[in-house]
Design an enzyme around this catalytic site. Structure first.
Site, PDB file in Angstrom:
ATOM      1  N   HIS A   1     -12.503   1.209  -3.965  1.00 39.36           N
ATOM      2  CA  HIS A   1     -11.698   0.458  -4.934  1.00 39.36           C
ATOM      3  C   HIS A   1     -12.446  -0.837  -5.263  1.00 39.36           C
ATOM      4  CE1 HIS A   1      -7.660   2.566  -4.457  1.00 39.36           C
ATOM      5  NE2 HIS A   1      -8.347   3.051  -3.418  1.00 39.36           N
TER       6      HIS A   1
ATOM      7  N   TYR B   1       0.875  -1.178   0.000  1.00 41.36           N
ATOM      8  CA  TYR B   1       0.000   0.000   0.000  1.00 41.36           C
ATOM      9  C   TYR B   1       0.910   1.225   0.000  1.00 41.36           C
ATOM     10  CZ  TYR B   1      -3.532   3.372   1.586  1.00 41.36           C
ATOM     11  OH  TYR B   1      -4.370   4.464   1.694  1.00 41.36           O
TER      12      TYR B   1
END
Length: 505
Positions: A496, A358
């Site tokens: 997402h 991430y």
């Protein structure tokens, strides 16, 4: 998508006849000229000149009659008696002319409601202050059928317009004006739609559909670009005797919140995709929550590895959940300055390393842009190249960068937005693609517009106005073994959507 502008019915009459006018309607048929004269005589016996007048044969003598005589005659045949002498003469001549053309021996006079008539033409709306009454003279039904082909081009209506000397001309002019109004409204409507399309500069189909990702949505599309449709662009599943591994990745933007969504089921996703490994980003859980989450995992996925942020609780966090037992596991980059936010988990399998990452967002005002492009990206790239010395590497996750203009709906409007700055895009190219890591989705779909992130703020998911921020990057040595690199835009639950990779072994 432009709404159609509503266009009023310009052919509808301004007002319906008043009760007094309705009482003046003649329900029966006047079968002869003598009956017409009888009606006039009964109306007023003192008006001898009107009593002996034949409306058809004496139409040329209307000018010699007085206003009162014309009013009597108009009332007799059912025409409005109001107006000037000139108006009454014109109306009576029009009535007489239509009677002669329609039936020399008899005529049917009736006021017809435009809404109930079969005539293709309707009276134009009057612009005068008082009401008008539209008069229609029609031949007998049987005779009309017999003469339909011969009289196809003839009008079957007579319009008496009060307070206007040039009634017929005015009627044509009003009809033309009405057509112009409709045409102008249509033009304004089409112009508005055209303007909206120009503003979007290539956005095709703004209407919300059940599968908005199948519609090309981009402000600056190229002629060879096409929208992504996983229903048609994904290859057929591999045969069971083929050896492969199926990986999935998803920024869930809060795992606890996702698990509370009634419409979402991890089990359904697992059954549909039958993935071997699931990588999660932005879990936002703390270390004390890991055991509880593990107990809720799907049967068969017995191996899970979690890293949480300790610098800021309830922030960031990544995880790998697998039904394949890995050879080894590592958390972070091994650099304390980068490992306090729980941004990386690495697992080693027999034939490759899998990294769930991430990447830090540059943030509002790009306050972390320098840290991102000068420190994090470079350290992650060096770490991957070091692993690659022993095995190929696959990096997946939210990499927080829309690499090219095709990867973002509005490139011009986001030049200085986190995730699409020149610095971030150049760093992505320099540290990953130029060092031998392949963007597997773009390799498989070079001209396809597809997004993996849609902000909640503007409801971009409904119209597919998004960004492609989630990737599977693979070492060149195994890039050719990628059978499918895909996106699942239909899966909700986060801002997402999941992405997947099928790799032949």
């Amino acid at each position: 998508m432009a709404s159609k502008a509503e266009i009023p019915d310009l052919s509808a009459p301004v007002s319906k006849p008043s009760g007094r006018q309705k009482s003046q309607k003649i329900k029966g048929s006047v079968d002869s000229r003598s009956q017409s004269k009888k009606s006039v005589m009964k109306e007023d016996a003192t008006e001898s000149s009107v009593e002996n007048l034949d409306i058809q044969s004496d139409s040329d003598h209307f000018d010699s009659l007085t206003l009162k005589e014309l009013q009597k005659m108009a009332r007799t045949v059912g025409i409005s008696a109001r107006g000037s002498k000139k108006d009454l003469i014109l109306a009576l001549k029009c009535f007489s002319s239509k009677t002669d053309n329609g039936n020399n021996s008899s005529s049917t006079v009736a006021t017809v409601d435009p809404e109930n008539t079969n005539s293709k033409r309707k009276a134009a709306p009057s612009s005068f202050e008082h009401n008008t009454q539209d008069l229609y003279t029609a031949p007998d039904t049987t005779e009309k059928k017999q003469k339909r082909s011969r009289k196809k081009q003839e009008s079957v209506e007579c319009i008496a317009i009060e307070n206007e000397s040039l009634a017929v001309v005015k009627q044509k002019q009003t009809s033309t004006d009405a057509e112009e109004v409709v045409e102008k409204k249509n033009f304004r409507s089409s112009k508005r739609v055209s303007t909206e399309t120009q503003d979007c500069k290539g956005v095709i189909g703004q209407m919300v559909t059940a599968e908005p990702w199948t519609v090309l949505a981009h402000k600056k599309p190229q002629k060879d670009w096409i929208p992504y449709n996983p229903n048609t662009m994904r290859p057929r599943p591999l045969a069971r005797d083929t050896k492969f591994v199926k990986l999935m990745s998803w920024n869930v933007n809060g795992l606890r919140a996702l698990l509370k969504v009634e419409s979402f089921s991890v089990l359904q996703l697992a059954q549909k995709e039958d993935f071997d490994v699931l990588c999660l980003q932005e879990t936002k859980i703390q270390e004390k929550d890991v055991d509880e989450i593990r107990e809720r995992l799907i049967d068969g996925y017995d191996h899970s590895f979690w890293t949480c942020s300790i610098a800021k609780l309830g922030y960031s966090g990544t995880a790998i959940i697998s039904r394949i037992k890995p050879i080894s596991v590592k958390y972070g980059l091994g650099i304390s300055d980068h490992d306090s936010e729980g941004r990386l988990v690495t697992v080693e399998f027999d034939t490759f390393f899998l990294l769930c990452g991430y990447v830090p967002n540059s943030g509002d005002g790009l306050r972390r842009l320098t840290y991102r492009v000068e420190e994090w990206d470079q350290c992650l790239s060096n770490y991957m190249k070091e692993l690659e010395k022993s095995k190929p590497v696959i990096l997946t996750g939210d990499l927080n960068c829309a690499h090219q203009e095709i990867d973002i709906y509005n490139p011009a409007g986001n030049r200085r937005s986190a995730g699409f700055t020149i610095e971030e895009r150049e760093s992505f190219e320099r540290n990953f693609l130029s060092r031998g890591f392949v963007d597997t989705f773009r390799k498989q779909h070079p001209g396809v517009v597809a997004y993996t992130y849609w902000g909640y703020r503007h409801g971009g998911r409904k119209t597919n106005k998004g960004w492609r921020l989630d990737y599977f990057l693979a070492s060149e040595s195994i890039a050719d073994k990628v059978y499918d690199s895909y996106i699942l835009p239909e899966v909700n639950g986060s801002d997402h959507c999941p992405i997947g990779l099928t790799l032949k072994l």
